[in-house]
Design an enzyme around this catalytic site. Structure first.
Site, PDB file in Angstrom:
ATOM      1  CB  SER A 141      -0.926  -0.084   1.244  1.00  0.00           C
ATOM      2  OG  SER A 141      -1.595   1.437   1.324  1.00  0.00           O
ATOM      3  CE1 TYR A 154      -3.300  -2.598   5.205  1.00  0.00           C
ATOM      4  CE2 TYR A 154      -2.806  -0.168   4.596  1.00  0.00           C
ATOM      5  CZ  TYR A 154      -3.131  -1.411   4.411  1.00  0.00           C
ATOM      6  OH  TYR A 154      -3.455  -1.602   2.834  1.00  0.00           O
TER       7      TYR A 154
END
Length: 283
Positions: A141, A154
């Site tokens: 990501s 995350y």
């Protein structure tokens, strides 16, 4: 390196039941690949296999946080398809909030799924993909390059996924096998919908410029990921406007990897396929 012809060849897809995973599976089938759908043994996996309704889309249940289960599933897929030419490690999880807010259970779930899930998938697939001279692709990501508020641990896990792929590229520099990472921004997926349920994030998105909150259509994201696999891309970023954010880090990695070939350590890296299965060699 030459482009990979996916026609009739096995590809492992972890995180297959997620919104992006489902679309990746469909695109892989359109390219003629034989797809191993790897995900936790749930009704969602059974439903996905039924929905795809294709002889080359086969479910191999496994919890990606359990290394033994992943190895068993990937080995079974390689046997079923007569080998593997690629893997897309796409399993992911996110728990919104600040790091201080997150429980041990939250942190372990995200770390185990994103980091260990990717690591176990790559390790399990590498011996098979290496013998075919294929490509290993990790889905990360943009949060792994630029921290995103209220996303807890995350971003750290996705940064680790990017470095894992970079390490693999160095280790494979003498072999026909290649590895890469795909840095995704916001995508119109189930995960994005779940994240937006956090009222703080919802308010933040409402106040942000349209460009920053625009999400990539899931079919477009899936198409780019499959393209990155078939074309052996070392790194890719989508949406396109996030490339300037990622460019400095990716450029530095490329420079280091290119220079690494001139160092003595390069001579210590394996030059032929290694792994557990038949036909593996040590050097």
């Amino acid at each position: 390196m030459s482009r990979i012809d996916l026609t009739g060849r096995g590809v492992v897809l972890s995180g297959a039941t997620g919104g992006i995973g489902r679309e990746i599976a469909r695109v892989l089938l359109e390219h003629g690949a034989r797809v191993a759908l790897v995900s936790r043994p749930t009704e969602r996996l059974e439903e996905l296999e039924a929905q795809l309704d294709h002889p080359d889309a086969v479910a191999f249940p496994a919890d990606v946080t359990d290394r033994a289960q992943v190895v068993e599933a990937v080995d079974a897929a390689a046997e079923r398809f007569g080998g593997l030419c690629g893997v897309i490690a796409g399993a992911g999880a996110v728990v919104t909030g600040t790091i201080a807010e997150q429980s041990e259970e939250d942190c372990r779930r995200v770390v185990d799924t994103n980091l260990y899930g990717t690591l176990w998938t790559m390790q399990a697939a590498l011996p098979h993909v290496d013998r075919a001279g294929g490509h290993l692709l990790a889905v990360a990501s943009i949060a792994g390059i630029v921290p995103i508020p209220l996303s807890g641990v995350y971003p750290a896990t996705k940064a680790a996924v990017g470095e894992l792929a970079a390490q693999l590229r160095i280790e494979l520099m003498h072999r026909p096998t290649s590895a890469g990472v795909f840095y995704l921004g916001m995508v119109e997926s189930e995960m994005a919908e779940a994240v937006a349920e956090d009222e703080r994030i919802e308010r933040t998105l409402e106040r942000s410029p349209r460009l920053l909150r625009s999400a990539l259509p899931v079919d477009e994201a899936a198409g780019r990921i499959v393209h990155a696999l078939a074309h052996r891309q070392a790194s890719a970023v989508a949406p396109w406007w996030q490339l300037p954010v990622a460019a400095p880090q990716l450029g530095l990695q490329l420079a280091v990897e290119t220079g690494m070939r001139a160092f003595a350590i390069a001579r210590e890296l394996p030059r032929r396929a290694v792994g557990r299965g038949p036909g593996a060699a040590d050097r």
